[in-house]
Every structure is written in structure tokens, then in C-alpha cells.
Design a protein around this motif. Sequence first.
Motif, PDB file in Angstrom:
ATOM      1  N   GLN A 157      -0.606  13.045  -6.473  1.00  0.00           N
ATOM      2  CA  GLN A 157      -0.514  13.808  -5.231  1.00  0.00           C
ATOM      3  C   GLN A 157      -1.832  14.126  -4.432  1.00  0.00           C
ATOM      4  O   GLN A 157      -1.672  14.508  -3.427  1.00  0.00           O
ATOM      5  CB  GLN A 157       0.012  15.339  -5.839  1.00  0.00           C
ATOM      6  N   THR A 158      -2.971  13.487  -4.965  1.00  0.00           N
ATOM      7  CA  THR A 158      -4.072  13.601  -4.124  1.00  0.00           C
ATOM      8  C   THR A 158      -4.266  12.560  -3.188  1.00  0.00           C
ATOM      9  O   THR A 158      -5.110  12.764  -2.158  1.00  0.00           O
ATOM     10  CB  THR A 158      -5.275  13.333  -5.067  1.00  0.00           C
ATOM     11  N   LEU A 159      -3.442  11.631  -2.925  1.00  0.00           N
ATOM     12  CA  LEU A 159      -3.202  10.539  -1.887  1.00  0.00           C
ATOM     13  C   LEU A 159      -2.640  11.138  -0.897  1.00  0.00           C
ATOM     14  O   LEU A 159      -1.387  11.883  -0.956  1.00  0.00           O
ATOM     15  CB  LEU A 159      -2.748   9.459  -2.495  1.00  0.00           C
ATOM     16  N   PRO A 160      -2.896  10.991   0.539  1.00  0.00           N
ATOM     17  CA  PRO A 160      -2.178  11.311   1.610  1.00  0.00           C
ATOM     18  C   PRO A 160      -0.799  10.953   1.718  1.00  0.00           C
ATOM     19  O   PRO A 160      -0.407   9.501   1.193  1.00  0.00           O
ATOM     20  CB  PRO A 160      -3.024  10.854   2.859  1.00  0.00           C
ATOM     21  N   PRO A 161       0.252  11.700   2.321  1.00  0.00           N
ATOM     22  CA  PRO A 161       1.592  10.873   2.056  1.00  0.00           C
ATOM     23  C   PRO A 161       2.156   9.422   2.808  1.00  0.00           C
ATOM     24  O   PRO A 161       2.644   8.895   2.227  1.00  0.00           O
ATOM     25  CB  PRO A 161       2.657  12.095   2.626  1.00  0.00           C
ATOM     26  N   ASP A 162       1.026   9.333   3.832  1.00  0.00           N
ATOM     27  CA  ASP A 162       1.148   8.081   4.440  1.00  0.00           C
ATOM     28  C   ASP A 162       0.384   6.953   4.061  1.00  0.00           C
ATOM     29  O   ASP A 162       0.276   5.959   4.429  1.00  0.00           O
ATOM     30  CB  ASP A 162       0.845   8.135   6.027  1.00  0.00           C
ATOM     31  N   SER A 163      -0.300   7.188   2.883  1.00  0.00           N
ATOM     32  CA  SER A 163      -1.058   6.133   1.933  1.00  0.00           C
ATOM     33  C   SER A 163      -0.085   4.921   1.752  1.00  0.00           C
ATOM     34  O   SER A 163       1.432   4.966   1.492  1.00  0.00           O
ATOM     35  CB  SER A 163      -1.425   6.765   0.622  1.00  0.00           C
ATOM     36  N   PRO A 164      -0.693   3.934   2.061  1.00  0.00           N
ATOM     37  CA  PRO A 164       0.135   2.552   1.566  1.00  0.00           C
ATOM     38  C   PRO A 164       0.808   2.608  -0.038  1.00  0.00           C
ATOM     39  O   PRO A 164       0.134   3.254  -0.668  1.00  0.00           O
ATOM     40  CB  PRO A 164      -0.698   1.487   1.521  1.00  0.00           C
ATOM     41  N   ALA A 165       2.131   2.047  -0.274  1.00  0.00           N
ATOM     42  CA  ALA A 165       2.590   2.291  -1.276  1.00  0.00           C
ATOM     43  C   ALA A 165       1.908   1.546  -2.327  1.00  0.00           C
ATOM     44  O   ALA A 165       1.841   2.094  -3.703  1.00  0.00           O
ATOM     45  CB  ALA A 165       3.835   1.440  -1.187  1.00  0.00           C
ATOM     46  N   LYS A 222      -1.181   1.751  -3.108  1.00  0.00           N
ATOM     47  CA  LYS A 222      -2.197   2.835  -3.563  1.00  0.00           C
ATOM     48  C   LYS A 222      -1.433   3.798  -4.434  1.00  0.00           C
ATOM     49  O   LYS A 222      -2.039   4.277  -5.471  1.00  0.00           O
ATOM     50  CB  LYS A 222      -2.853   3.499  -2.305  1.00  0.00           C
ATOM     51  N   ARG A 223      -0.399   4.116  -4.127  1.00  0.00           N
ATOM     52  CA  ARG A 223       0.330   5.398  -4.830  1.00  0.00           C
ATOM     53  C   ARG A 223       0.922   4.615  -5.885  1.00  0.00           C
ATOM     54  O   ARG A 223       1.225   5.415  -7.198  1.00  0.00           O
ATOM     55  CB  ARG A 223       1.592   5.833  -4.250  1.00  0.00           C
ATOM     56  N   PHE A 224       1.395   3.169  -5.985  1.00  0.00           N
ATOM     57  CA  PHE A 224       1.643   2.542  -7.245  1.00  0.00           C
ATOM     58  C   PHE A 224       0.997   1.482  -7.402  1.00  0.00           C
ATOM     59  O   PHE A 224       1.240   0.138  -6.853  1.00  0.00           O
ATOM     60  CB  PHE A 224       3.084   2.004  -6.962  1.00  0.00           C
ATOM     61  N   PRO A 225      -0.242   1.477  -8.140  1.00  0.00           N
ATOM     62  CA  PRO A 225      -1.131   0.452  -8.174  1.00  0.00           C
ATOM     63  C   PRO A 225      -1.155  -0.549  -9.239  1.00  0.00           C
ATOM     64  O   PRO A 225      -1.918  -0.774 -10.064  1.00  0.00           O
ATOM     65  CB  PRO A 225      -2.535   1.336  -8.447  1.00  0.00           C
ATOM     66  N   ASN A 226       0.182  -1.033  -9.285  1.00  0.00           N
ATOM     67  CA  ASN A 226       0.551  -2.090 -10.220  1.00  0.00           C
ATOM     68  C   ASN A 226       1.209  -3.293  -9.736  1.00  0.00           C
ATOM     69  O   ASN A 226       1.707  -3.228  -8.296  1.00  0.00           O
ATOM     70  CB  ASN A 226       1.383  -1.483 -11.097  1.00  0.00           C
ATOM     71  N   VAL A 227       1.653  -4.185 -10.211  1.00  0.00           N
ATOM     72  CA  VAL A 227       2.038  -5.444  -9.526  1.00  0.00           C
ATOM     73  C   VAL A 227       3.462  -4.907  -8.870  1.00  0.00           C
ATOM     74  O   VAL A 227       4.128  -4.492  -9.708  1.00  0.00           O
ATOM     75  CB  VAL A 227       2.242  -6.654 -10.413  1.00  0.00           C
ATOM     76  N   PRO A 228       3.589  -5.128  -7.829  1.00  0.00           N
ATOM     77  CA  PRO A 228       4.833  -4.725  -7.112  1.00  0.00           C
ATOM     78  C   PRO A 228       6.198  -5.400  -7.409  1.00  0.00           C
ATOM     79  O   PRO A 228       6.079  -6.671  -7.970  1.00  0.00           O
ATOM     80  CB  PRO A 228       4.685  -4.973  -5.488  1.00  0.00           C
ATOM     81  N   PRO A 229       7.276  -4.655  -7.324  1.00  0.00           N
ATOM     82  CA  PRO A 229       8.615  -5.285  -7.678  1.00  0.00           C
ATOM     83  C   PRO A 229       9.132  -6.505  -6.563  1.00  0.00           C
ATOM     84  O   PRO A 229      10.064  -6.193  -5.798  1.00  0.00           O
ATOM     85  CB  PRO A 229       9.594  -4.087  -8.189  1.00  0.00           C
ATOM     86  N   PHE A 230       8.702  -7.278  -6.495  1.00  0.00           N
ATOM     87  CA  PHE A 230       8.549  -8.313  -5.367  1.00  0.00           C
ATOM     88  C   PHE A 230      10.072  -9.350  -5.836  1.00  0.00           C
ATOM     89  O   PHE A 230      10.102  -9.536  -7.036  1.00  0.00           O
ATOM     90  CB  PHE A 230       7.687  -9.074  -4.781  1.00  0.00           C
ATOM     91  N   THR A 231      10.461  -9.919  -4.752  1.00  0.00           N
ATOM     92  CA  THR A 231      11.425 -11.120  -5.012  1.00  0.00           C
ATOM     93  C   THR A 231      11.280 -12.156  -4.038  1.00  0.00           C
ATOM     94  O   THR A 231      11.244 -11.637  -2.693  1.00  0.00           O
ATOM     95  CB  THR A 231      12.952 -10.544  -5.115  1.00  0.00           C
ATOM     96  N   ILE A 232      10.709 -13.208  -4.239  1.00  0.00           N
ATOM     97  CA  ILE A 232      10.545 -14.307  -3.243  1.00  0.00           C
ATOM     98  C   ILE A 232      11.186 -15.825  -3.771  1.00  0.00           C
ATOM     99  O   ILE A 232      11.725 -15.914  -4.799  1.00  0.00           O
ATOM    100  CB  ILE A 232       8.994 -14.644  -3.017  1.00  0.00           C
ATOM    101  N   LEU A 233      11.705 -16.203  -2.493  1.00  0.00           N
ATOM    102  CA  LEU A 233      12.622 -17.422  -2.694  1.00  0.00           C
ATOM    103  C   LEU A 233      11.615 -18.492  -2.680  1.00  0.00           C
ATOM    104  O   LEU A 233      10.838 -18.820  -1.709  1.00  0.00           O
ATOM    105  CB  LEU A 233      13.614 -17.569  -1.545  1.00  0.00           C
ATOM    106  N   GLN A 234      11.800 -19.289  -3.737  1.00  0.00           N
ATOM    107  CA  GLN A 234      10.837 -20.523  -3.940  1.00  0.00           C
ATOM    108  C   GLN A 234      11.196 -21.812  -3.066  1.00  0.00           C
ATOM    109  O   GLN A 234      12.542 -21.751  -3.113  1.00  0.00           O
ATOM    110  CB  GLN A 234      10.575 -20.751  -5.477  1.00  0.00           C
ATOM    111  N   ALA A 235      10.464 -22.770  -3.250  1.00  0.00           N
ATOM    112  CA  ALA A 235      10.993 -23.916  -2.637  1.00  0.00           C
ATOM    113  C   ALA A 235      12.146 -24.591  -3.227  1.00  0.00           C
ATOM    114  O   ALA A 235      12.817 -25.289  -2.448  1.00  0.00           O
ATOM    115  CB  ALA A 235       9.681 -25.024  -2.663  1.00  0.00           C
ATOM    116  N   ASP A 236      12.314 -24.295  -4.444  1.00  0.00           N
ATOM    117  CA  ASP A 236      13.538 -25.062  -5.386  1.00  0.00           C
ATOM    118  C   ASP A 236      14.839 -24.260  -5.063  1.00  0.00           C
ATOM    119  O   ASP A 236      15.593 -24.387  -5.873  1.00  0.00           O
ATOM    120  CB  ASP A 236      13.085 -25.364  -6.601  1.00  0.00           C
ATOM    121  N   SER A 237      14.573 -23.031  -4.108  1.00  0.00           N
ATOM    122  CA  SER A 237      15.858 -22.193  -4.043  1.00  0.00           C
ATOM    123  C   SER A 237      16.131 -21.289  -5.134  1.00  0.00           C
ATOM    124  O   SER A 237      17.217 -20.629  -5.140  1.00  0.00           O
ATOM    125  CB  SER A 237      17.243 -22.871  -3.299  1.00  0.00           C
TER     126      SER A 237
END
Length: 171
Positions: free
Chosen positions: A23-31, A33-48
Motif C-alpha cells: 500500500q505504500t505505492l501510489p495507486p497509479d504505479s505501474p503494475a 512495481k505492485r507485482f514485481p514478479n515475471v508477469p502472466p503473459f501469453t505470446i504467440l510464437q513464430a510456430d503459432s
Amino acid sequence: MINRFFLLILVPMVFAVKLASAQTLPPDSPAYKRFPNVPPFTILQADSTNLTKDHLKKHQPTIIMYFSPDCDHCKHQWADMEKRMKDLKKYQIVMVTYQPFEEMVSFYREQKIASYSNIKMGRDTKFFLPTFYKIQSLPFQALYDKNGDLVTTFEGNVKIDKLLAAFKGKD
């Protein structure tokens, strides 16, 4: 009995400290900074196929590089990285773009990305990472240690020695 009592007291205290620090981070802080771990991304690779955070190797430092195949700064950053790939070999590198799939695939083939076993590349079809990191310029790199914890971020070109120095003692 004493151990149970100790746990009943300790667990809520740890949770309260975690909550207070979040809660010490401002509410408009980038995600990131609030969640400082590898994010839950999904990317489409060249092999689809899709690549997610869960596909990454555990206990290996990670570099997430957001780039554009037609960006001159990004091309220079890649060229510097390619020259120093021997030094970057122990890091898993996830190169991500928002550009059309065909442009990403062309870059992937022209630069022979498949020849680097530590690099994955894909398209951010949901445009998740730019908002997660509040990216304002490319290339953008987020560095994570072997535990998946954020080390630092860089916007724009960064010398490979500076990138490696950021990992010093954390990889």
C-alpha cells in the motif's frame, strides 16, 4: 501447542507487513512495481504456439525485451546482444513485439533467432505488456532474477555491460 500459538500470531503479522508495504505505492504505479514478479503473459510464437510464463525455465534469470522489428533502436539493441550472446547465454530472453505477426516472423527468420536456445520470441496479441510496464519507449527490458523477482527495467538502448551488471549477485 506453543508452535500452533506462534503460527497463529506470526502468519497474520507477516500478511499485515506484506499488505502494508504493497500500500505504500501510489495507486497509479505501474503494475510491475505492485507485482514485481515475471508477469502472466501469453505470446504467440513464430510456430503459432503460445508461450506463457509457465513455460519459462525455473531458477533461471530472465530478460523480457519488448521491441519492434522495424525500430532502429531495437535493431541496434539486438545487434549488441547478438555480439555478446556468449555472455547472455545463461539468461532466458523473451523477445516480445506488438507488431503484425508477419513482421515478427520475418525478423525471427532474418535474425536466425531459432539458433539461440535461450531466446523465445512472440507477439503480444493482447497488448498486455505495454500496459503492465507502462512502456513509453523501445526497446524496453525487464530483468528478473532466478527466483522470478524483478531486478530492474531499462527503456531505450542499454549497454550489455550495464545489463549484466544489474544482474550481478542476483543471478
